[in-house]
Design an enzyme around this catalytic site. Structure first.
Site, PDB file in Angstrom:
ATOM      1  N   ASP A 119      -5.564  -4.532  -3.915  1.00 31.36           N
ATOM      2  CA  ASP A 119      -5.869  -3.097  -3.988  1.00 31.36           C
ATOM      3  C   ASP A 119      -4.603  -2.278  -4.181  1.00 31.36           C
ATOM      4  O   ASP A 119      -4.615  -1.251  -4.868  1.00 31.36           O
ATOM      5  CB  ASP A 119      -6.622  -2.638  -2.741  1.00 31.36           C
TER       6      ASP A 119
ATOM      7  N   GLU B  34       0.836  -1.209   0.000  1.00 27.49           N
ATOM      8  CA  GLU B  34       0.000   0.000   0.000  1.00 27.49           C
ATOM      9  C   GLU B  34       0.866   1.253   0.000  1.00 27.49           C
ATOM     10  O   GLU B  34       0.650   2.187  -0.786  1.00 27.49           O
ATOM     11  CB  GLU B  34      -0.905  -0.039   1.229  1.00 27.49           C
TER      12      GLU B  34
END
Length: 1003
Positions: A584, A404
């Protein structure tokens, strides 16, 4: 925040069912190419209400430059999704049209189309097909040997395998032999030289084992092996010996090779050697011709010895303050006698004001993030999760980092290139990402050459409580076929995966890198180490995890060399490696690359980032594993014995919670899995669009079916947002194909999305995964970007409702006062099940959300502002668009009043820090659970045994300068307050400033 899983690999069978259509030919029009065709219809699974099939079209007429296949079902079958072709259906008649990449069909060429469908009653196979209006002759599937892979690396002194099966069912037994050809005689067939396939086991892969004898040379010999059977075309398997006698060549290891030096401040890069030297080595850094404001302020001469050669030493560059507005550059040469020098490109970051106040503030915030004094980056140039070390949330230490953080760094540098036209930092960010958090080929021992796509992994159920682990493995539950592995190998030439692992221990706080030689794990890094935490079901919060190395050699963990695997999987031991991707983050990296390409193209600078954009396209190719069920089971699975997928039937075309891959260090076995759980907050329709044929060609993945997969995913993701939208406007949790993590039957009446059951809090329950508003802001921001770029009408409909709800729950007070939603409570469910591939889900009047409490969280506020900015930029001066713009500006203006020397931050009270010393209790199932019989140590000597706590296996926390505040709380005092500077939050705030300043330059 993230739950991860590993699974030991073993063999299992996957069966297929073949049906051929027998048809008559019809004459073609004399004014067109002569059309003649053969069609094979192969049903791949059938659950009694859902099914899948593959259709192979063989052109036996003139070459075609486009094709349309039609057929009519005998019953009420309906196609829900199709791959390798687009489709429409009118009543029982289906029309399939070629995809952009497979329209040209030469004489003798074939193409396979796959689909999933639904039915009730009888599922009779269609008996007539027409290609471009001409009826086709039927054909039985041709017999052939299916060998996977056809290139293997055999470790010296070890073995490697490849698999063999038949392409079609034979009428009698078939004998297949493997014989060695010319080449390195150390390579031999040690098992499986003769295999027998029967009419009942023809599609079950059988292994051939190759062995490589130990020798004294340093060569990687090769030998060809012929796989043959009477009457069939033979297949050649090329085997290479992976020699273990060679020594690593000496070289300078410099990270990063491009640095940005804020004007009036400093930046660093690190230097180490690649191998142990026999004597001292002096390394110099010399500034070349360029911007004289940039100088080497310390570390110009470094000495490496036989004991410290692998310890990174820093070189500090400084940029003098000047009055111009230029971003000058200067090369710095890193050199040592007898070694190839390395050039570091240094760029001055000018601090004179750009066009407007928000762009000025972006530059100020960017400079704070990049300044070495701020502490956001490690000596290697890796972004930490946070500046502060005492931080427990998804990572269990502030100086770990995540994929991330890397994706936000890449996005930040794309924004910097947008503002300054300097793309070197963007390219450098990907280079560092590739060096440290995308596992290298060497870091994937054996290169997954033993991986069998027809048998991707052994099944192990997930459990609701950590105390139910270790989980048993089962070889009786059939996993489906992996349809991507062979295509990716054909495209890129190997089995090596290209994706980010989600978690790094940057400073080697745990010590898994200490004393490591690199021979087993593929690198010599003693600081930056791959680790993992979550392994034990949805209730395992960060407070209940046992951190462990991704490459587990058994040096630590269970006494006697068992390592950490026995905590998680029964019968599993050390000597294995495994990585887990957070989809993600990989999708966000693709999203950042799309914007970099867009902005660089506007400047005429796209050639400067073409190599990096190509790598992003490759990442998007592998990111398709996020579309697949954990064990490649078909949609609607409600028992472990449900049908296993074939082709792409097990794809949900959504971004699931993780995918993972690994194997044993000796390359005896390897595996890959997806995840059955899909969360609304993980979707990224902008990335799906960018990777589809509608996006820029420079970002198109190279695999032939990738573009169509991402086109399908784009539609499915937008439908998912719509299906999950509450009556108020917020997006609910998600859907799962594996209820309770064990393919259980969901409660009666649970609505489904393409067969997957609605789940209010998919993946994890402590805390519930959809109570955090950050997932709302993250997920919907990507939808807002899609709307801005494409004008997607369905995206707009979701955004109109969501933006109105978010604005109603946001308060802008006086001065720096504001509040946004923090935690939410959910009730109800989507109104109906949905499986129309071309439709739009209806409203959900009984699905409700309420905001339980509010926050001033910097990162979430920035993400909300960015969502509102993109929505307002597309909407213009509509009432809601104007409100969105005004609220975004209000949030940014108030955040700017909270600036400090490192960025923007607000105090946080951490009442959850009372869990540092929780002891596991059977009554409330909370605390660190260590199963009876397990005993071992962490690298620093902390004991791992029943009764251990989060703190007792992380005693290093007691040496943290902030620890006294926590200890006072544990002793009965008030909950401690911290001010954290999380990298992702600071980057998102910087980008929100740049977004607003660019879209609305007049304020």
């Amino acid at each position: 925040m993230r739950h991860r899983s590993w699974r030991r690999k073993a063999a299992s069978a996957v069966a297929a069912f073949l049906v051929a259509a027998g048809l008559a030919a019809a004459p073609s029009s004399p004014a067109q190419a002569a059309v003649a065709c053969e069609v094979t219809y192969q049903k791949t699974w059938d659950s009694g209400g859902g099914f899948g099939a593959n259709i192979t079209i063989r052109n036996i007429g003139d070459p075609l430059t486009g094709w349309t296949l039609t057929w009519t079902f005998a019953g009420n079958q309906r196609v829900t999704n199709m791959w390798n072709a687009s489709h429409t259906q009118s009543a029982a008649t289906v029309t399939a049209t070629n995809a952009p990449y497979n329209g040209n069909l030469a004489t003798g060429a074939s193409v396979t189309v796959g689909f999933n469908g639904t039915y009730s009653g009888t599922n009779t196979n269609p008996t007539s097909f027409a290609l471009n209006g001409v009826t086709c002759n039927g054909q039985q599937q041709q017999q052939a040997l299916v060998v996977t892979p056809t290139s293997v690396a055999v470790p010296e002194g070890g073995t490697a395998t490849f698999s063999v099966r038949l392409q079609a069912q034979p009428s009698a037994n078939v004998t297949v032999t493997t014989t060695a050809g010319s080449g390195d005689s150390n390579l031999t067939v040690s098992a499986g030289a003769t295999l027998t396939f029967t009419p009942s086991n023809w599609n079950t892969a059988q292994n051939v084992t190759l062995a490589a004898a130990e020798d004294a040379d340093n060569a990687n010999g090769a030998r060809a092996f012929t796989v043959a059977s009477s009457g069939l075309t033979s297949v050649t398997v090329n085997a290479t010996e992976a020699d273990n006698d060679s020594t690593q060549a000496q070289a300078l290891v410099v990270t990063p090779t491009a640095v940005s030096v804020p004007e009036g401040s400093t930046a660093i890069y690190s230097v180490r050697l690649a191998a142990q030297p026999s004597g001292n080595v002096t390394v110099t850094s010399t500034a070349g011709t360029g911007d004289n404001d940039i100088t080497v302020s310390s570390g110009a001469s470094l000495t490496f010895t036989a004991s410290n050669w692998n310890t990174a030493q820093n070189v500090t560059l400084a940029a003098a303050q000047d009055s111009d507005q230029a971003n000058g550059t200067r090369p710095v040469t890193v050199a040592a006698t007898g070694l190839t020098s390395v050039t570091v490109t240094a760029t001055e970051i000018d601090d004179e004001a750009p066009a407007n106040s928000y762009l000025t503030e972006f530059t100020t915030q960017y400079n704070k993030i990049k300044a070495s004094a701020s502490g956001y980056f490690s000596p290697e140039g890796i972004p930490y999760h946070s500046v502060e070390t005492l931080l427990v949330e998804a990572p269990d230490h502030g100086h770990e980092t995540t994929s991330e953080a890397f994706s936000y760094w890449l996005w930040l540098e794309a924004m910097y290139g947008r503002i300054t036209e300097n793309w070197a930092p963007f390219n450098n960010a990907w280079s560092v990402m590739e060096q440290y958090i995308i596992p290298s080929a060497a870091g994937q021992p054996g290169g997954q050459t033993t991986y069998n796509p027809n048998d991707p992994a052994d099944y192990a159920p997930e459990f609701n409580q950590p105390s139910q682990y270790p989980a048993p493995l089962s070889s009786t539950v059939t996993a489906g076929q992996d349809p991507l592995a062979n295509e990716l190998q054909s495209t890129y030439g190997n089995r090596t995966m290209y994706a980010m692992h989600w978690l790094l221990d940057v400073d080697d706080v745990y010590g898994y890198g200490t004393g490591r030689t690199g021979a087993e794990c593929g690198d010599n890094t003693q600081r930056v180490t791959y680790i993992n935490t979550y392994q034990r079901g949805p209730q395992e919060s960060v407070w209940e995890t046992v951190p462990h190395p991704s490459c587990d050699t058994g040096r630590f963990g269970q006494s006697g060399g068992g390592g950490y695997p026995p905590l998680f999987v029964q019968g599993s031991t050390a000597g294995q490696w495994r990585y887990t991707a957070a989809p993600d983050a990989d999708a966000r990296a693709v999203q950042a690359a799309y914007w970099a390409l867009t902005w660089a193209t506007e400047q005429g600078n796209q050639s400067q980032i073409s190599a990096t954009v190509a790598k992003a396209a490759k990442m998007g190719d592998f990111l398709r594993y996020a579309m697949y069920d954990k064990y490649f089971k078909n949609p609607g699975c409600t028992s472990p014995s449900c049908p296993a997928g074939t082709g792409k039937s097990s794809s949900a075309y959504l971004l699931n919670w993780y995918f993972a891959w690994g194997g044993d260090i000796q390359n005896q076995w390897s595996w890959r899995i997806g995840s059955s759980h899909n969360h609304g907050g993980y979707q990224n329709p902008l990335a799906a669009w960018a990777l589809s044929p509608a996006g820029p060609s420079a970002l198109r993945p190279l695999s032939p079916t990738a573009g169509a997969d991402w086109q399908q995913s784009l539609t499915r993701q937008v439908q998912f947002y719509t299906w999950l939208q509450s009556d108020e406007g917020a997006i609910a949790g998600g859907a799962t194909n594996s209820w309770d993590g064990a393919y259980a039957a969901p409660p009666a009446g649970t609505p489904t999305f393409f067969g997957m059951a609605y789940d209010v809090d998919p993946v994890y329950h402590d805390p519930p995964s959809n109570q955090w508003f950050g997932f709302q802001a993250w997920g919907v921001q990507r939808l807002a970007e899609l709307y801005y770029v494409t004008g997607n009408a369905q995206a707009k409909a979701v955004l109109d409702k969501w933006v109105a709800w978010a604005l109603s729950e946001t308060t802008l007070g006086s001065g720096s006062s504001y509040q946004i939603p923090n935690e939410m409570t959910w009730s109800g469910a989507p109104s109906a099940s949905f499986s129309d591939p071309d439709g739009t889900p209806g409203p959900n009047p009984n699905l409700h959300v309420s905001v339980r409490n509010y926050t001033t969280d910097v990162g979430v506020a920035a993400a909300l502002a960015r969502t509102l900015i993109y929505y307002a930029a597309k909407e213009g001066n509509t009432t809601l668009g104007t409100q969105a713009r005004t609220t975004a500006k209000g949030l940014l203006d108030r955040l700017l009043l909270l600036k400090d020397s490192r960025g923007v931050a607000v105090p946080e009270t951490r009442a959850d820090y009372n869990r540092f010393d929780d002891v596991w209790s059977s009554s409330n199932q909370q605390g660190l659970y260590i199963p009876s019989g397990y005993s071992g140590t962490m690298p620093n000597g902390d004991v791992i045994q029943p009764g251990s706590t989060f703190l007792s296996i992380r005693s290093f926390y007691e040496d943290d300068p902030d620890w006294p505040k926590v200890q006072e709380y544990l002793d009965g005092g008030e909950a401690p307050t911290f001010t954290y500077h999380r990298f992702w939050a600071q980057a998102d705030f910087a980008m929100a400033l740049a977004d607003y300043g660019t879209f609305f330059p007049n304020g």
